[in-house]
Write an enzyme that holds these catalytic residues in place. Structure first.
Site, PDB file in Angstrom:
ATOM      1  CD  GLU A 177       2.857  -8.527  -8.916  1.00  0.00           C
ATOM      2  OE1 GLU A 177       1.993  -8.995  -8.164  1.00  0.00           O
ATOM      3  OE2 GLU A 177       4.062  -8.475  -8.614  1.00  0.00           O
ATOM      4  CG  ASN A 220       4.949  -9.196  -4.890  1.00  0.00           C
ATOM      5  OD1 ASN A 220       4.659  -9.349  -3.706  1.00  0.00           O
ATOM      6  ND2 ASN A 220       4.040  -9.261  -5.848  1.00  0.00           N
ATOM      7  CD  GLU A 301      -0.902 -11.386  -2.547  1.00  0.00           C
ATOM      8  OE1 GLU A 301      -2.048 -11.566  -3.005  1.00  0.00           O
ATOM      9  OE2 GLU A 301      -0.132 -10.522  -2.991  1.00  0.00           O
ATOM     10  NE  ARG A 334       1.307  -2.566  -0.671  1.00  0.00           N
ATOM     11  CZ  ARG A 334       0.741  -3.674  -1.145  1.00  0.00           C
ATOM     12  NH1 ARG A 334       1.224  -4.866  -0.809  1.00  0.00           N
ATOM     13  NH2 ARG A 334      -0.313  -3.618  -1.907  1.00  0.00           N
ATOM     14  NE  ARG A 346      -7.852 -11.281   0.348  1.00  0.00           N
ATOM     15  CZ  ARG A 346      -7.477 -11.379  -0.923  1.00  0.00           C
ATOM     16  NH1 ARG A 346      -7.721 -12.487  -1.600  1.00  0.00           N
ATOM     17  NH2 ARG A 346      -6.853 -10.392  -1.529  1.00  0.00           N
ATOM     18  CE  LYS A 370      -3.731  -4.183  -2.031  1.00  0.00           C
ATOM     19  NZ  LYS A 370      -3.939  -5.380  -2.876  1.00  0.00           N
ATOM     20  CG  ASP A 375      -6.379  -7.400  -4.263  1.00  0.00           C
ATOM     21  OD1 ASP A 375      -5.851  -6.285  -4.301  1.00  0.00           O
ATOM     22  OD2 ASP A 375      -5.878  -8.402  -4.797  1.00  0.00           O
ATOM     23  CD  GLU A 397      -1.375  -0.275  -1.916  1.00  0.00           C
ATOM     24  OE1 GLU A 397      -0.502  -0.182  -1.036  1.00  0.00           O
ATOM     25  OE2 GLU A 397      -1.629  -1.328  -2.525  1.00  0.00           O
ATOM     26  CD  GLU A 403      -4.712  -7.099  -9.556  1.00  0.00           C
ATOM     27  OE1 GLU A 403      -4.556  -8.272  -9.181  1.00  0.00           O
ATOM     28  OE2 GLU A 403      -4.269  -6.112  -8.935  1.00  0.00           O
ATOM     29  CG  HIS A 531     -11.524 -11.829  -5.298  1.00  0.00           C
ATOM     30  ND1 HIS A 531     -10.870 -12.846  -5.950  1.00  0.00           N
ATOM     31  CD2 HIS A 531     -10.543 -11.077  -4.738  1.00  0.00           C
ATOM     32  CE1 HIS A 531      -9.562 -12.722  -5.786  1.00  0.00           C
ATOM     33  NE2 HIS A 531      -9.335 -11.648  -5.062  1.00  0.00           N
ATOM     34  CD1 TRP A 553      -5.410 -16.250  -3.198  1.00  0.00           C
ATOM     35  CD2 TRP A 553      -4.150 -17.928  -3.975  1.00  0.00           C
ATOM     36  NE1 TRP A 553      -4.111 -15.976  -2.847  1.00  0.00           N
ATOM     37  CE2 TRP A 553      -3.300 -16.983  -3.305  1.00  0.00           C
ATOM     38  CE3 TRP A 553      -3.572 -19.052  -4.533  1.00  0.00           C
ATOM     39  CZ2 TRP A 553      -1.921 -17.156  -3.207  1.00  0.00           C
ATOM     40  CZ3 TRP A 553      -2.190 -19.232  -4.427  1.00  0.00           C
ATOM     41  CH2 TRP A 553      -1.375 -18.294  -3.779  1.00  0.00           C
TER      42      TRP A 553
END
Length: 710
Positions: A177, A220, A301, A334, A346, A370, A375, A397, A403, A531, A553
């Site tokens: 991922e 995940n 998520e 996490r 968020r 994080k 993100d 993290e 990504e 984002h 999102w």
């Protein structure tokens, strides 16, 4: 004819030695300086090594490999010989000379080491453990690879962070991922019987930079990894890694008691569930006595978690912590949580969920946070949890896999990003309360500490896809050992070991590395935009996307462009996310006129005609930033083109092609974003800049259903 054959033979040999990047920063190429070669050969000609553990075996193998490569001579190993120039062993009597500023060698702990010169002729590497000795040997080899003198040493080194980890987001079927360098390096099908040489070289690479743990599986999580058959495969990897000081960790699927245990619930307060985890953990430690513990993603998520049973994150973490505590294992829980059912910003959700739980986690739980609250953006202010939970150990993290930073094709050196976050001041205990001091435990007197990086490693021959992406793996290890190191120093070390000690090359390549992250920010997310990439695969720009089922999102949720302006108001007039920071930290971002403009649109909704510090309007500044980013990628292309004679042809061509892709995609980002935001500003792009080669409809219509990394 003989001369022609000799030339052909030499050409064939040189062609066979083309570099594919597999050796990373451990190439051990011949030393060219005659003066250094002489001193290095004297140092490694005869080495006294005390100890015969598996770690000492791999230590000697590494010294032999390095000596044969750099010096073209083997090493003669002896157990005890006072004439040896290099002496390696634990608790050697002369330690006090190197530790005159410390009470005793015990202060360097189980992983630290000293390197000092004894009687002007003998170099001594000593530590409390064999693993410390291995780290000391890799440090010495780093000095030799970067052409440092070895005549006089007085080095004392110990890690500032206790858990220094890679997090692999690798799946059972070997997909990764957010992976951009091929498939997973873990071949679960052939384990445990087949041990790939790559597993050993992976361990060598990590030990060389001080990484001491690897989380093998995706956050995940898949409960199958906790079954006996797969635990035996994990054991095989643990056996390979152990001599290198690396512990294995797994991700725990919170619903595993139901999925593979046959229970009807995974409620953390249910006694059957608690007993199931105790039994499973006992089973793991029977196979892997030094198993490290679990990383857990829960109630995020779509992942199952304690909130499914009206329990808290602390309830869930403590249930696992209690089960693993007898084995001295660690739970890394996490803090990446957000919910579409929560209407709040968020940015605020993790703080809202975790701060009320401060002090309620067991002592062997680390909350893994994080670096920023959204993100892994190209630039984020530090996460407000840092400094807000003094009674709970927090670990960092970072994300190595890019990504949101061009994925596998963009040249982006991340040490400047890491340093920017680590040096940020939380003001939680007054000025100087940096994020680094939060995560190393020193600010709040915590005994455990950690830093993790989401791995960018895959099955590609060079491990990371882009040759320069190796530097991000390297930087994670070096900074988790010592976060005082500068991004420049780390870049120079890596370049000298990975490419060349040529001073002109190192100077030029280092300029590119140190500028690369800021360049990407300019052509992707300038002035605090974030984002705004396409959704799902996160490849390329998509600021127009607004039709996804969850508001957070959608890129439009974050940039909030309208005819009045652009940006997310997180001040008291908006979501008030600023209130989650200490007042001294918040005040740096609170005023639209004094804020560091790199965070402007993160915290403020700003009018298109707002005057920037440059004298340009906001719209003009956006145009300038996007265009300057494109021009800067072209500067990198030009600078790289000058390195052709200084770099092996294979990697030179590879990086040249990747820079060409990066330039094309920087133009894509610039054109798509300015065309879209221009529909709100109603202002033209200044005439001095390049005009887009397509209209907005073209960019909005692009589709990439097979982009990697999903």
């Amino acid at each position: 004819m003989k001369r022609l054959l000799a030339i052909v033979f030499v050409f064939i040999i040189l062609s066979a030695q083309a570099e594919n990047g597999y050796d990373l920063w451990m190439r051990y190429k011949p030393v060219e300086s005659k003066l250094l070669l002489t001193s290095y050969r004297l140092l490694l000609k005869q080495v006294s090594v005390r100890g015969n553990s598996e770690t000492m075996r791999v230590l000697k193998e590494e010294l032999m490999k390095a000596s044969e490569g750099m010096l073209q001579q083997p090493v003669t190993f002896t157990t005890v010989n006072s004439t040896s120039r290099l002496l390696i062993g634990t608790r050697i009597s002369q330690d006090a000379k190197a530790l005159s500023s410390r009470d005793s060698i015990h202060e360097i702990g189980d992983e630290g080491f000293t390197i000092y010169t004894h009687n002007r002729t003998q170099t001594v590497i000593t530590a409390n453990t064999d693993i410390g000795l291995l780290y000391g040997v890799f440090h010495l080899l780093r000095l030799m690879q970067t052409q440092q003198p070895v005549e006089q040493f007085n080095i004392v080194s110990a890690p500032r962070i206790k858990l220094r980890l890679l997090n692999h987001w690798d799946n059972l079927n070997r997909t990764v991922e957010r992976g951009y360098a091929g498939f997973s390096i873990w071949n679960w099908h052939t384990l445990p019987a087949y041990i790939d040489q790559r597993y050993i070289d992976y361990a060598r690479a990590n030990a060389s930079i001080g990484i001491n743990g690897t989380v093998l599986t995706n956050v995940n999580a898949n409960a199958t990894f906790l079954t006996k058959a797969y635990l035996e495969k994990v054991k095989a990897l643990a056996d390979v890694f152990r001599p290198y000081g690396i512990k294995v960790y797994l991700t725990a699927r919170f619903s595993a008691p139901m999925e593979i245990g046959g229970l009807k619930t995974a409620d953390p307060l249910n006694e059957e569930v608690r007993q199931w985890w105790k039994d499973k953990i006992n089973e793991i430690y029977a196979l892997i006595p030094d198993f490290g513990g679990f990383t857990v993603k829960a109630n995020s998520e779509g992942q199952p978690g304690p909130q499914d049973y009206q329990r808290t994150h602390a309830d869930g973490a403590n249930m696992l912590a209690d089960a693993i505590a007898p084995h001295k294992g660690i739970i890394m829980w996490r803090a990446f949580v957000y919910s579409h059912e929560v209407p709040d910003d968020r940015h605020k959700q993790a703080w809202n969920e975790f701060v009320p739980l401060d002090g309620k986690f067991s002592s062997n739980v680390l909350v893994q946070v994080k670096n920023g609250a959204i993100d892994f953006m190209p630039r984020e202010p530090f996460h407000p949890l840092f400094g807000a939970m003094p009674n709970t150990p927090l670990m960092m993290e970072f994300q190595l896999t890019q990504e949101y930073l061009g994925q596998g094709t963009h040249f982006v050196y991340l040490a400047p990003l890491f340093k920017e976050v680590l040096n940020s001041d939380t003001y939680s205990k007054g000025k100087g309360s940096t994020v680094a001091k939060v995560i190393d435990g020193s600010l709040d007197n915590h005994s455990i500490s950690g830093m993790a990086g989401v791995s960018n490693i895959g099955s590609d021959i060079d491990w990371t896809g882009h040759p320069f992406a190796q530097a991000n793996w390297y930087a994670l290890g070096r900074l988790s050992w010592d976060y005082h190191l500068s991004a420049e120093q780390i870049a120079e070390e890596w370049l000298r070991m990975t490419f060349s000690n040529d001073a002109a090359f190192v100077s030029d390549a280092k300029k590119m590395m140190l500028a690369s992250r800021e360049i990407l920010v300019q052509y992707m997310n300038p002035l605090g935009l974030h984002h705004i990439m396409a959704t799902g695969h996160h490849y390329g720009p998509g600021p127009w996307i607004s039709n996804l089922s969850r508001p957070e999102w959608n890129p439009t949720y974050y940039h909030r462009a309208d005819f009045a302006g652009i940006g997310f108001d997180r001040t008291a007039t908006g979501s008030n996310a600023l209130a989650q920071y200490k007042p001294e930290a918040a005040k740096a971002w609170a005023d639209v006129n004094t804020i560091d403009e790199k965070y402007l649109l993160w915290f403020h909704h700003v009018g298109w005609t707002h005057t920037m510090k440059s004298g340009r309007t906001l719209w003009e500044e956006l145009c300038y930033q996007y265009n300057n980013g494109v021009d800067s990628v072209r500067w990198m292309q030009q600078l790289w083109s000058k390195q052709k004679a200084k770099v092996d042809d294979q990697r030179y061509r590879q990086i040249t092609m990747l820079l060409n892709i990066q330039q094309q995609e920087a133009v894509w980002w610039r054109n798509a974003c300015l065309l879209y935001f221009g529909t709100f500003s109603k202002m033209p792009v200044p005439a001095k800049y390049e005009k887009p080669d397509h209209d907005l409809n073209y960019y909005e219509g692009l589709s990439f259903p097979n982009a990697p990394g999903n």
